[in-house]
Design a protein around this motif. Structure first.
Motif, PDB file in Angstrom:
ATOM      1  N   ASP A 192       0.816  -1.210   0.000  1.00 30.14           N
ATOM      2  CA  ASP A 192       0.000   0.000   0.000  1.00 30.14           C
ATOM      3  C   ASP A 192       0.850   1.261   0.000  1.00 30.14           C
ATOM      4  OD1 ASP A 192      -2.287  -1.446  -0.050  1.00 30.14           O
ATOM      5  OD2 ASP A 192      -2.749  -1.241   2.077  1.00 30.14           O
ATOM      6  N   ASP A 193       1.860   1.299   0.836  1.00 27.52           N
ATOM      7  CA  ASP A 193       2.714   2.492   0.893  1.00 27.52           C
ATOM      8  C   ASP A 193       4.102   2.077   1.352  1.00 27.52           C
ATOM      9  OD1 ASP A 193       3.791   5.024   0.990  1.00 27.52           O
ATOM     10  OD2 ASP A 193       1.933   5.921   1.700  1.00 27.52           O
ATOM     11  N   ASN A 194       4.851   1.530   0.438  1.00 24.40           N
ATOM     12  CA  ASN A 194       6.173   0.997   0.733  1.00 24.40           C
ATOM     13  C   ASN A 194       7.105   2.067   1.266  1.00 24.40           C
ATOM     14  OD1 ASN A 194       9.000  -0.102  -0.057  1.00 24.40           O
ATOM     15  ND2 ASN A 194       7.635  -1.857  -0.279  1.00 24.40           N
ATOM     16  N   ASP A 195       7.011   3.270   0.734  1.00 24.88           N
ATOM     17  CA  ASP A 195       7.937   4.337   1.127  1.00 24.88           C
ATOM     18  C   ASP A 195       7.699   4.779   2.567  1.00 24.88           C
ATOM     19  OD1 ASP A 195       9.122   4.271  -1.357  1.00 24.88           O
ATOM     20  OD2 ASP A 195       7.891   5.881  -2.172  1.00 24.88           O
ATOM     21  N   VAL A 196       6.433   4.893   2.978  1.00 22.13           N
ATOM     22  CA  VAL A 196       6.135   5.273   4.356  1.00 22.13           C
ATOM     23  C   VAL A 196       6.653   4.202   5.310  1.00 22.13           C
ATOM     24  CG1 VAL A 196       4.282   5.615   6.029  1.00 22.13           C
ATOM     25  CG2 VAL A 196       4.154   6.711   3.790  1.00 22.13           C
ATOM     26  N   PHE A 197       6.410   2.927   4.974  1.00 26.07           N
ATOM     27  CA  PHE A 197       6.926   1.842   5.807  1.00 26.07           C
ATOM     28  C   PHE A 197       8.444   1.909   5.907  1.00 26.07           C
ATOM     29  CE2 PHE A 197       9.113  -2.235   5.660  1.00 26.07           C
ATOM     30  CZ  PHE A 197       8.857  -2.657   6.956  1.00 26.07           C
ATOM     31  N   THR A 198       9.107   2.076   4.778  1.00 30.04           N
ATOM     32  CA  THR A 198      10.573   2.087   4.766  1.00 30.04           C
ATOM     33  C   THR A 198      11.120   3.218   5.622  1.00 30.04           C
ATOM     34  OG1 THR A 198      10.608   1.070   2.568  1.00 30.04           O
ATOM     35  CG2 THR A 198      12.611   2.193   3.286  1.00 30.04           C
ATOM     36  N   ALA A 199      10.462   4.359   5.632  1.00 33.00           N
ATOM     37  CA  ALA A 199      10.913   5.481   6.461  1.00 33.00           C
ATOM     38  C   ALA A 199      10.871   5.104   7.936  1.00 33.00           C
ATOM     39  CB  ALA A 199      10.054   6.709   6.194  1.00 33.00           C
ATOM     40  N   HIS A 200       9.810   4.432   8.369  1.00 34.79           N
ATOM     41  CA  HIS A 200       9.717   3.997   9.763  1.00 34.79           C
ATOM     42  C   HIS A 200      10.769   2.939  10.070  1.00 34.79           C
ATOM     43  CE1 HIS A 200       6.223   6.245  11.036  1.00 34.79           C
ATOM     44  NE2 HIS A 200       5.534   5.835   9.987  1.00 34.79           N
ATOM     45  N   LEU A 201      11.014   2.046   9.131  1.00 29.07           N
ATOM     46  CA  LEU A 201      12.032   1.018   9.328  1.00 29.07           C
ATOM     47  C   LEU A 201      13.410   1.652   9.484  1.00 29.07           C
ATOM     48  CD1 LEU A 201      13.129  -1.861   9.386  1.00 29.07           C
ATOM     49  CD2 LEU A 201      13.003  -1.889   6.870  1.00 29.07           C
ATOM     50  N   ARG A 202      13.727   2.599   8.641  1.00 26.49           N
ATOM     51  CA  ARG A 202      15.040   3.254   8.710  1.00 26.49           C
ATOM     52  C   ARG A 202      15.208   3.987  10.040  1.00 26.49           C
ATOM     53  NH1 ARG A 202      15.333   6.388   3.041  1.00 26.49           N
ATOM     54  NH2 ARG A 202      17.472   6.873   3.671  1.00 26.49           N
ATOM     55  N   GLU A 203      14.145   4.608  10.524  1.00 30.74           N
ATOM     56  CA  GLU A 203      14.212   5.283  11.820  1.00 30.74           C
ATOM     57  C   GLU A 203      14.474   4.274  12.936  1.00 30.74           C
ATOM     58  OE1 GLU A 203      11.525   8.282  14.597  1.00 30.74           O
ATOM     59  OE2 GLU A 203      10.539   6.903  13.229  1.00 30.74           O
ATOM     60  N   PHE A 204      13.806   3.124  12.888  1.00 27.95           N
ATOM     61  CA  PHE A 204      14.014   2.079  13.889  1.00 27.95           C
ATOM     62  C   PHE A 204      15.462   1.597  13.881  1.00 27.95           C
ATOM     63  CE2 PHE A 204      14.248  -2.556  14.602  1.00 27.95           C
ATOM     64  CZ  PHE A 204      13.855  -2.632  15.930  1.00 27.95           C
ATOM     65  N   LEU A 205      16.000   1.356  12.703  1.00 28.68           N
ATOM     66  CA  LEU A 205      17.364   0.857  12.602  1.00 28.68           C
ATOM     67  C   LEU A 205      18.376   1.864  13.127  1.00 28.68           C
ATOM     68  CD1 LEU A 205      17.193  -0.737   9.019  1.00 28.68           C
ATOM     69  CD2 LEU A 205      17.245  -1.959  11.211  1.00 28.68           C
ATOM     70  N   THR A 206      18.055   3.143  12.998  1.00 26.32           N
ATOM     71  CA  THR A 206      18.962   4.191  13.449  1.00 26.32           C
ATOM     72  C   THR A 206      18.805   4.486  14.941  1.00 26.32           C
ATOM     73  OG1 THR A 206      18.918   5.237  11.274  1.00 26.32           O
ATOM     74  CG2 THR A 206      19.644   6.596  13.118  1.00 26.32           C
ATOM     75  N   ARG A 207      17.546   4.455  15.427  1.00 24.06           N
ATOM     76  CA  ARG A 207      17.251   4.940  16.774  1.00 24.06           C
ATOM     77  C   ARG A 207      17.165   3.846  17.837  1.00 24.06           C
ATOM     78  NH1 ARG A 207      11.556   7.752  18.212  1.00 24.06           N
ATOM     79  NH2 ARG A 207      11.109   5.782  19.229  1.00 24.06           N
ATOM     80  N   ASP A 208      16.639   2.684  17.470  1.00 22.52           N
ATOM     81  CA  ASP A 208      16.268   1.689  18.480  1.00 22.52           C
ATOM     82  C   ASP A 208      17.314   0.610  18.722  1.00 22.52           C
ATOM     83  OD1 ASP A 208      12.806   1.669  18.794  1.00 22.52           O
ATOM     84  OD2 ASP A 208      13.837   3.000  17.430  1.00 22.52           O
ATOM     85  N   LEU A 209      18.141   0.329  17.731  1.00 17.79           N
ATOM     86  CA  LEU A 209      19.096  -0.760  17.900  1.00 17.79           C
ATOM     87  C   LEU A 209      20.212  -0.351  18.856  1.00 17.79           C
ATOM     88  CD1 LEU A 209      19.482  -2.298  14.350  1.00 17.79           C
ATOM     89  CD2 LEU A 209      17.860  -2.873  16.160  1.00 17.79           C
ATOM     90  N   ARG A 210      20.600  -1.289  19.666  1.00 21.13           N
ATOM     91  CA  ARG A 210      21.671  -1.013  20.627  1.00 21.13           C
ATOM     92  C   ARG A 210      23.005  -0.983  19.904  1.00 21.13           C
ATOM     93  NH1 ARG A 210      18.748  -5.284  23.082  1.00 21.13           N
ATOM     94  NH2 ARG A 210      17.292  -4.545  24.658  1.00 21.13           N
TER      95      ARG A 210
END
Length: 282
Positions: free
Chosen positions: A264-282
């Motif tokens: 449905d909206d691959n780009d919106v999902f990818t933006a959230h994924l990239r934020e998670f990889l940058t912000r949440d991973l130890r």
């Protein structure tokens, strides 16, 4: 320049599993393994994988057993145990612990794998799936997936079926993309490119187990992101809240789509994924 190549893994029971690897040579931030939903193929992740590789990640997209270019189980083994065994086998063949992104079927598999062997994953991203799903929505998905046992006369007919299942979504300008999910057989008709036994009664008995997934969720140790579709008929707000209560390492984002978030909206999902990889991973 990005490097992209097709490769294979050996899953449980020796099954050959087809995959693609995307990376920028010399730039490695870690590995992200993307698992598609039931009835899909690894190609549903192409845009996301490309974007992750641009960011310096090594991105892997995998065809689940019985799907896409991967082998079908000769004895129809498609239980949750089989899918998790494949995932453990694939991870053992990587040179680093990956973040696993799983949509629907892929998410259930990753949830069980991490919860039953905590510490298996560097991170977990669940795409519109939790330990508990809405039965009416699940039945609707299954009716669609089993609704053309004799195939389609043309790609246009398949596109009509998809449009009826997902009303209000724009039809693609080209039907060529459907060839990734359909195969033309000797009778001239187009069939979904996955093993019909994947949705058989034996698979159901070992797959739809909210009790098992509830127990697994309580043991998840990896940083976790739940991406829920606002209009999903699979994951309710209540089940998402319950999941967040079970998994202290989890947070949620809601996107204005249905269950098929990556479509449905691959780009919106990818933006959230990239934020998670940058912000949440130890």
């Amino acid at each position: 320049m990005l490097h992209h190549e097709a490769t294979t893994f050996r899953g449980a029971h020796g099954l050959r599993l087809s995959a693609d690897r995307w990376e920028r040579p010399g730039s490695r931030r870690g590995a992200v393994l993307l698992l598609h939903g039931g009835g899909q193929t690894r190609h549903s992740w192409n845009r996301t994988a490309h974007s992750l590789a641009e960011d310096g990640w090594q991105a892997w997209t995998l065809d689940t057993r019985g799907h896409g270019d991967s082998e079908w189980s000769p004895d129809g083994r498609y239980t949750l145990d089989d899918f998790t065994a494949d995932l453990y086998a694939v991870i053992s063949q990587l040179d680093t612990k990956p973040v696993v992104v799983g949509a629907s079927l892929g998410g259930r598999t990753a949830l069980a794998a991490e919860g039953e062997r905590p510490g298996t994953l560097a991170g977990l991203v669940l795409v519109d799936i939790t330990h508990r799903t809405d039965h009416s929505g699940q039945s609707r998905v299954k009716r669609f997936m089993t609704g053309a046992p004799h195939g389609f006369a043309s790609l246009a007919e398949a596109a009509d079926a998809i449009a009826a299942y997902r009303p209000g979504r724009p039809r693609p300008r080209s039907l060529d993309g459907l060839k990734r999910n359909l195969r033309r057989r000797e009778d001239g008709r187009w069939y979904w490119h996955w093993d019909p036994r994947f949705l058989g009664p034996t698979a159901d008995a070992g797959y739809y187990s909210p009790e098992r997934l509830d127990r697994a969720a309580r043991s998840i140790a990896a940083p976790t992101l739940l991406v829920r579709g606002l209009h999903s008929d699979i994951v309710t707000a209540e089940s998402a809240a319950e999941f967040l209560g079970l998994v202290p390492t989890a947070r949620q984002v809601v996107v204005p789509t249905g269950h098929m978030i990556t479509g449905d909206d691959n780009d919106v999902f990818t933006a959230h994924l990239r934020e998670f990889l940058t912000r949440d991973l130890r």
